[in-house]
Design an enzyme around this catalytic site. Structure first.
Site, PDB file in Angstrom:
ATOM      1  N   ASP A   1       6.639   6.059  -9.602  1.00  0.00           N
ATOM      2  CA  ASP A   1       5.996   6.620  -8.412  1.00  0.00           C
ATOM      3  C   ASP A   1       6.652   7.926  -7.968  1.00  0.00           C
ATOM      4  O   ASP A   1       7.417   7.927  -7.009  1.00  0.00           O
ATOM      5  CB  ASP A   1       6.080   5.580  -7.271  1.00  0.00           C
ATOM      6  CG  ASP A   1       5.143   5.899  -6.130  1.00  0.00           C
ATOM      7  OD1 ASP A   1       4.278   6.758  -6.301  1.00  0.00           O
ATOM      8  OD2 ASP A   1       5.286   5.276  -5.066  1.00  0.00           O
TER       9      ASP A   1
ATOM     10  N   GLU B   1      -1.446  -2.234  -4.565  1.00  0.00           N
ATOM     11  CA  GLU B   1      -0.759  -2.215  -3.266  1.00  0.00           C
ATOM     12  C   GLU B   1      -1.641  -2.762  -2.153  1.00  0.00           C
ATOM     13  O   GLU B   1      -1.757  -2.189  -1.070  1.00  0.00           O
ATOM     14  CB  GLU B   1      -0.291  -0.787  -2.936  1.00  0.00           C
ATOM     15  CG  GLU B   1       0.683  -0.254  -3.969  1.00  0.00           C
ATOM     16  CD  GLU B   1       1.327   1.079  -3.605  1.00  0.00           C
ATOM     17  OE1 GLU B   1       0.660   1.892  -2.955  1.00  0.00           O
ATOM     18  OE2 GLU B   1       2.483   1.283  -3.995  1.00  0.00           O
TER      19      GLU B   1
ATOM     20  N   GLU C   1       6.906  13.535  -1.022  1.00  0.00           N
ATOM     21  CA  GLU C   1       7.155  12.195  -0.505  1.00  0.00           C
ATOM     22  C   GLU C   1       8.572  11.686  -0.791  1.00  0.00           C
ATOM     23  O   GLU C   1       9.269  11.237   0.116  1.00  0.00           O
ATOM     24  CB  GLU C   1       6.119  11.232  -1.106  1.00  0.00           C
ATOM     25  CG  GLU C   1       6.342   9.803  -0.700  1.00  0.00           C
ATOM     26  CD  GLU C   1       5.406   8.821  -1.392  1.00  0.00           C
ATOM     27  OE1 GLU C   1       4.479   9.261  -2.105  1.00  0.00           O
ATOM     28  OE2 GLU C   1       5.609   7.608  -1.206  1.00  0.00           O
TER      29      GLU C   1
HETATM   30  C1  GCU Z   1       3.043   5.555  -3.089  1.00  0.00           C
HETATM   31  C2  GCU Z   1       2.976   5.942  -1.653  1.00  0.00           C
HETATM   32  C3  GCU Z   1       1.832   5.294  -0.943  1.00  0.00           C
HETATM   33  C4  GCU Z   1       0.548   5.579  -1.705  1.00  0.00           C
HETATM   34  C5  GCU Z   1       0.694   5.167  -3.145  1.00  0.00           C
HETATM   35  C6  GCU Z   1      -0.475   5.588  -4.002  1.00  0.00           C
HETATM   36  O1  GCU Z   1       3.404   4.221  -3.223  1.00  0.00           O
HETATM   37  O2  GCU Z   1       4.181   5.607  -1.028  1.00  0.00           O
HETATM   38  O3  GCU Z   1       1.777   5.815   0.349  1.00  0.00           O
HETATM   39  O4  GCU Z   1      -0.510   4.910  -1.118  1.00  0.00           O
HETATM   40  O5  GCU Z   1       1.824   5.778  -3.706  1.00  0.00           O
HETATM   41  O6  GCU Z   1      -0.295   6.527  -4.770  1.00  0.00           O
HETATM   42  O7  GCU Z   1      -1.522   4.998  -3.941  1.00  0.00           O
END
Ligand code: GCU
Length: 837
Positions: free
Chosen positions: A377, A299, A405
């Site tokens: 997720d 990400e 979340e």
């Molecule tokens: C999810 C979450 C993010 C987080 C990511 C992770 O995508 O929305 O905010 O950073 O998980 O676990 O690294």
């Protein structure tokens, strides 16, 4: 343990207001019978007199717990052995040294303890000091539940790693945190006042958590400045007496962004030297640091792949730096790339196995791969991550998420352990042998020495810690499951209820009932049959927005079109994901006939008219589940209201407000998802509910002055896809209608949008007589991420119950805008008693 409840279910009612700050450690006062008096200790002996030692802390905790629960005074002495009628607390070794031989105690594992209330002394003896403290909290938990059973047993953790992760940012915000600001950081540095950290340490120790990672996995390298390393030292000093070590998340690119080097290549000697130097500095200040947590090549976070190095080479860089200090590296398996949905074979769920399986055996011994429970997720239901069945020569830990979340962000009650259990108790059948996930992650199944679990918790400065009293059941249960993943989710819940709300039978039964129903209800009114949560994945992960799943690179696809839905993950026709499991499990998911209904759309792409094992079609299951989920949620509120007077007002009202909100938002969810798939498929609900609301008056159909219509996006988050808003942000709007229902008593439910950035007010009148008024101030009261739009996040319902209506009455709503919030209204339902719509 066999329990003898001496004081069970006394019907106590609590009048003192409680903030929630003490969580399950509130030690509420209980009456003490003669029998109880005879079993309370008169003294406490700790086998360590150093004030900062966990054993000393254990003595103080028992002393104050006895005072608080039973108003009993017990003096604390140190290192004495003649301890008749006393509690003696220390390590097994300390006991042997001070008091001589000990018989009948089984060998304890690291952090394990022995608790005996049977002899002339109460023995609480740990394998180490941490274990002794755990034993003290266990004893206190019994006392606080009025449990004076005579016990003598030892208990050991299923795995050595019982960590929590905080996603706290250096500026004090918390990613996916719903309980306020960080207790650790503000303005780029560590806070001066660590009182809340101290309180958190107690809570964590009492549920046997042994490490906390204090900063976000999306890490900021400035944590590693000398000033902040010193701050970490202060944090560690607060946690240390409670046996909780700290860990930190690292930014892979820190050598470049903070250190000013030309690269962050894990094979570059200057980079290696930089990390080794930083690690030395940290361990000089925090000699017992638990380790590093690393999110790399994920990400947008930097990682070794920038330099064509493997993830193992990346992880080992830190492992080697930290190894001399006994630290470990938790390296996250959450690595995936953006994908193109037009490729039928593309599948984000496959990524972790594809990245990590080839690296099995290539990680240093002090690396642990931290794997989310499912392959996507933290969704409302996912199959077990197949990576658990693909690493045999690598240490692993499971990652859970206490912060809700994707599961209602603490504004919905969702007791999570039943969901976690679907994974922990799953049998992956590796080599045709029983391979329960809980045995794999604790290291037992493949003989790994390191293993366990981590949970993303995200407590904040809010007095409730997580943003809602109820959500603390998830943190409490996480600790209990981390210690013993085989425990029963309901048993753990009931301990939490007794500790948090007292021993009243009705309180116990009611909270048990609504908590145990809460995850199934949430799944019913969000995403069913394994299609994922169906929340808005592009914005806040809170309200409904099924279309957001598809047509983007994030790979959380549903592949829904007008005739069919679901991801084909079979080997034969689909992405091949099913083949990542062991042969037996793969075979069962490969075929529709052997795939359980609740994961059907995770593994198969089928027509909406496909018949499930249950006999229903997919689309009818969606409709029915959404109606039933929303309906059970209405019941949560009424059940809670039956406890009025049995819980202190502060917590009663806090929870009542949230459950009331949840009843409304579950209907928002229900209608949004049903309307979306009805619109897409054109297949009507066989029972005629979807799109048919006989008790509803659309705001846009009312006589409007100062209000105008507004097309809401996504369309399904407004009834009839249209709402009304005031024509400017200083125009008061009026909506009028003549009621054409038979005279009688009704509940009036009004659906409106509560945006952040303004607090509109509304008034509702019948023939100019005010029936009620309210303000759009949810952002001040609820924990979920607010929205500045009219959408599924801001859609809200308020209800006025038992309103007398005569046929022909004029109903008027007056909306006064404020800030950017234009007093939006969606519809009014005039509901006969008992009707949910
Ligand atoms: C999810 C979450 C993010 C987080 C990511 C992770 O995508 O929305 O905010 O950073 O998980 O676990 O690294």
């Amino acid at each position: 343990m066999q329990n003898i409840w001496l004081l069970v279910y006394l019907g106590l009612s609590f009048v003192a207001a409680e903030t929630g700050l003490d969580g399950w450690l509130r030690y509420a006062s209980l009456p003490c019978s003669t029998q109880c008096h005879s079993r309370l200790p008169v003294g406490i002996v700790t086998l360590n007199s150093t004030k900062t030692s966990p054993v000393y802390v254990a003595g103080s905790e028992i002393q104050s717990g006895l005072k608080s629960i039973y108003n009993a005074d017990a003096s604390v002495t140190h290192n004495q052995c003649n301890s008749s009628s006393s509690v003696i607390v220390g390590t097994v070794e300390q006991y042997r040294r001070a008091c001589g031989s000990l018989v009948g105690i089984p060998e304890l594992a690291e952090d394990g303890f022995w608790l005996s209330t049977r002899g002339k002394e109460i023995q609480i003896l740990g394998q180490n000091e941490r274990g002794a403290l755990y034993g003290a909290f266990e004893y206190l938990s019994m006392l606080a539940q009025g449990n004076f059973s005579q016990v003598a047993y030892s208990t050991n953790p299923a795995g050595p790693l019982r960590w929590v992760n905080q996603w706290d940012n250096m500026d004090g915000s918390i990613e996916r945190g719903y309980g306020g600001e960080s207790i650790f950081f503000e303005n780029g540095t560590i806070v001066d006042d660590l009182t809340r950290v101290h309180q958190y340490a107690r809570l964590l120790a009492s549920i046997r958590i042994n490490a906390v990672v204090v900063n976000n996995v999306n890490a900021n390298a400035t944590l590693l400045t000398p000033q902040n390393i010193d701050g970490l030292g202060r944090i560690a000093e607060v946690f240390r007496p409670y046996g909780v070590k700290i860990g930190i998340s690292l930014s892979f690119a820190a050598p470049q962004t903070l250190g000013g080097l030309g690269s962050y290549d894990p094979q570059d000697p200057t980079v290696i030297g930089w990390w080794s130097n930083i690690t030395d500095q940290i361990y000089t200040r925090v000699p017992d640091m638990a380790g590093y947590l690393v999110k790399a090549d994920s990400e947008g976070e930097p990682g070794p792949q920038t330099y064509n190095r493997t993830l193992a080479e990346g992880a080992n860089l830190f492992a080697k730096a930290i190894q001399p200090f006994g630290g470990i590296v938790m390296f996250r398996a959450f690595v995936y790339n953006q994908l193109n949905e037009s490729n039928w074979k593309a599948d984000r769920a496959k990524a972790a196995v594809e990245f990590f399986k080839p690296l099995d055996g290539k990680f240093e011994d002090n690396v642990v791969i931290q794997i989310k429970y499912g392959p996507i997720d933290f969704q409302v239901r996912e199959p077990t991550s197949p990576l658990f069945a693909n690493l045999f020569k690598t240490n692993i830990a499971i990652e859970l998420e206490v912060t809700q979340e994707y599961l209602g962000q603490q504004s919905h009650l969702v007791y999570l352990p039943p969901l976690w259990k679907t994974v922990l108790d799953f049998d992956l059948r590796v080599d045709h042998e029983q391979s329960l996930v809980r045995d794999i992650v604790t290291g037992k199944r493949f003989n790994r020495t390191l293993g366990g679990s981590a949970a993303v918790v995200n407590v904040g400065t809010n007095n409730t810690w997580l943003g809602s009293h109820f959500s603390m059941s998830n943190l409490y249960a996480y600790g209990r499951l981390a210690w013993n993943p085989a425990v029963d989710a309901q048993d753990v819940l009931q301990d939490w209820i007794r500790l948090t709300f007292g021993l009243d039978r009705a309180v116990l039964d009611t909270i048990t009932n609504i908590s145990m129903q809460s995850w199934p209800a949430y799944e019913n009114y969000s995403g069913n049959l394994g299609i994922q949560t169906l929340t808005d994945i592009l914005y806040t992960h809170y309200g409904p927005n099924p279309a957001s799943q598809d047509n983007n690179g994030w790979g959380q696809w549903t592949r829904a079109d007008s005739t069919s839905i679901g991801m084909d993950r079979t080997v034969q026709n689909g992405t091949g994901y099913a083949g990542q499991y062991s042969a037996e499990v793969a075979a069962s998911y490969e075929r529709i006939q052997s795939t359980p209904d609740d994961l059907l759309l995770w593994f198969h792409h089928v027509n909406y008219t496909h018949r499930l094992h249950s006999g229903k079609t997919v689309i009818q299951h969606f409709y029915d589940a959404h109606y039933s989920g929303a309906e059970s949620t209405q019941g949560f509120l009424y059940q809670w209201e039956s406890l009025n007077g049995k819980i202190d007002d502060e917590r009663y009202n806090h929870i009542r407000r949230r459950l009331d909100y949840q009843t409304g938002h579950s209907i928002v969810w229900r209608d949004a998802i049903n309307d979306f798939y009805y619109n897409l498929s054109g297949i009507p609900d066989t029972v005629g509910r979807v799109g048919h609301h006989p008790w509803r008056i659309e705001a846009e159909d009312m006589e409007l002055t100062g209000y105008e219509t507004y097309k809401v996006s996504p369309f399904e988050t407004a009834s009839g896809s249209v709402a009304i808003v005031t024509s400017s942000n200083d125009t008061v709007g009026t909506a009028l209608t003549t009621l054409d229902f038979p005279s009688g008593k009704y509940d009036l439910a009004i659906n409106y949008y509560d945006l952040s950035g303004g607090q509109s007010s509304w008034q509702i009148c019948l023939n100019d007589r005010e029936v009620g008024q309210w303000v759009g101030d949810a952002e001040d009261h609820l924990s979920h991420t607010p929205s500045i739009y009219l959408d599924g996040h801001s859609a809200t319902r308020i209800k006025f119950r038992g309103v007398k209506i005569e046929k022909g009455d004029i109903l008027k709503i007056v909306g006064s805008p404020n800030g950017i919030e234009p007093a939006p209204l969606d519809y009014i339902s005039v509901l006969p008693q008992g009707v949910v719509d």
